[in-house]
Write an enzyme that holds these catalytic residues in place. Structure first.
Site, PDB file in Angstrom:
ATOM      1  N   GLY A  93       0.779  -1.244   0.000  1.00  0.00           N
ATOM      2  CA  GLY A  93       0.000   0.000   0.000  1.00  0.00           C
ATOM      3  C   GLY A  93       0.806   1.288   0.000  1.00  0.00           C
TER       4      GLY A  93
ATOM      5  CG  ASN B 264       1.743   3.479  -5.721  1.00  0.00           C
ATOM      6  OD1 ASN B 264       2.167   4.532  -6.191  1.00  0.00           O
ATOM      7  ND2 ASN B 264       2.301   2.306  -5.964  1.00  0.00           N
TER       8      ASN B 264
ATOM      9  CE  LYS C 161      -7.280 -13.344  -6.497  1.00  0.00           C
ATOM     10  NZ  LYS C 161      -6.818 -14.548  -6.809  1.00  0.00           N
TER      11      LYS C 161
ATOM     12  CG  HIS D  14       2.123  -1.677 -15.600  1.00  0.00           C
ATOM     13  ND1 HIS D  14       1.733  -2.944 -15.213  1.00  0.00           N
ATOM     14  CD2 HIS D  14       3.231  -1.840 -16.376  1.00  0.00           C
ATOM     15  CE1 HIS D  14       2.558  -3.832 -15.738  1.00  0.00           C
ATOM     16  NE2 HIS D  14       3.471  -3.192 -16.449  1.00  0.00           N
TER      17      HIS D  14
ATOM     18  CG  ASP E 288      -1.019  -4.169 -17.392  1.00  0.00           C
ATOM     19  OD1 ASP E 288      -1.521  -3.548 -16.438  1.00  0.00           O
ATOM     20  OD2 ASP E 288      -0.265  -5.141 -17.243  1.00  0.00           O
TER      21      ASP E 288
HETATM   22  C1  GRF Z   1       3.278  -0.909  -7.544  1.00  0.00           C
HETATM   23  O1  GRF Z   1       4.545  -1.114  -8.081  1.00  0.00           O
HETATM   24  C2  GRF Z   1       2.258  -0.713  -8.641  1.00  0.00           C
HETATM   25  O2  GRF Z   1       2.770  -0.087  -9.767  1.00  0.00           O
HETATM   26  C3  GRF Z   1       1.895  -2.115  -8.997  1.00  0.00           C
HETATM   27  O3  GRF Z   1       1.904  -2.811  -7.777  1.00  0.00           O
HETATM   28  C4  GRF Z   1       2.781  -2.157  -6.852  1.00  0.00           C
HETATM   29  C5  GRF Z   1       1.981  -1.848  -5.622  1.00  0.00           C
HETATM   30  O4  GRF Z   1       2.804  -1.354  -4.596  1.00  0.00           O
HETATM   31  N1  GRF Z   1       0.665  -2.173  -9.755  1.00  0.00           N
HETATM   32  P1  GRF Z   1       2.174  -0.704  -3.313  1.00  0.00           P
HETATM   33  O5  GRF Z   1       1.201  -1.731  -2.718  1.00  0.00           O
HETATM   34  O6  GRF Z   1       1.458   0.549  -3.727  1.00  0.00           O
HETATM   35  O7  GRF Z   1       3.306  -0.432  -2.385  1.00  0.00           O
END
Ligand code: GRF
Length: 203
Positions: free
Chosen positions: A11, A13, A88, A106, A147
């Site tokens: 988490g 991001n 998922k 991504h 994607d």
């Molecule tokens: C990130 O690298 C995102 O681009 C990808 O999964 C990862 C998630 O990381 N889709 P986090 O859970 O946000 O740390």
């Protein structure tokens, strides 16, 4: 603007969105959804008193179905769904109910290094093994193919000097934490337009 963030793991991001000063007056994260009830991202959300929901494609006592989620989201007036590491596949009916309102981050420069199986470290390993000299992050609209939706924003990073895929992952993650809040801000400000199938970001 009310947001839901879908996660599966740590988490970071999600945290970047929560912490982004520039988003404080623009968005409210009102739901965090995961397919794993014990993910770190839920801990981050709970500290901020954000409602957490576990979702599954199969009926089970401790998770919701996407159809249940749809009702909750309508009630919560969610107008943007951010997929940030959600592993998922989301049912096509759910995606079409939120057409143009779901984005994904991504960890590579799409359309390269995307598609089924390209998630987490798999992406960075593939980039490393290709000997590519740049990688980066992409935020794109989500459709029913992995994607595949139109690219909204991208940022590249030089990886010509890396010695491991972990190093690529670290550099890309730093970019993600800026690119995702930036993109969400532009969406919240209505500064994203699609002209001739190209997504333009207005100043
Ligand atoms: C990130 O690298 C995102 O681009 C990808 O999964 C990862 C998630 O990381 N889709 P986090 O859970 O946000 O740390």
């Amino acid at each position: 603007m009310n947001l839901a963030v879908f996660v599966s793991g740590r988490g970071s991001n999600l945290k970047a969105l929560i912490d982004a000063e520039e988003l404080k007056s623009l968005i409210n994260i009102v739901a965090v959804v995961s397919n794993k009830s014990d993910c770190l991202a839920f801990e981050i959300a709970k500290k901020k008193s954000i409602d957490c929901f576990t979702v599954s494609n199969e009926v089970s006592s401790n998770s919701l179905l996407f159809t249940d989620l749809l009702e909750i989201f309508l009630e919560k007036k969610i107008s943007l769904i951010v997929l940030a590491g959600f592993l998922k596949l989301i049912p096509a009916e759910f995606i079409s109910s939120f057409e143009g309102k779901i984005i994904n981050i991504h960890p590579a420069l799409l359309p390269s290094f995307g598609g089924k199986g390209m998630f987490g470290m798999n992406v960075h390993k593939a980039v490393f093994n290709s000997s590519a000299k740049i990688s980066g992050a992409t935020v794109h609209f989500v459709d029913s193919i992995y994607d595949n939706g139109l690219i909204i924003s991208q940022e590249a990073v030089d990886i010509s000097d890396v010695d491991s895929y972990e190093e690529i992952a670290e550099r890309v993650l730093n970019i993600e934490h800026k690119l995702l809040p930036f993109t969400v801000k532009k969406i919240a400000e209505n500064k994203i337009v699609i002209i001739n199938k190209r997504v333009k970001i207005l100043d």
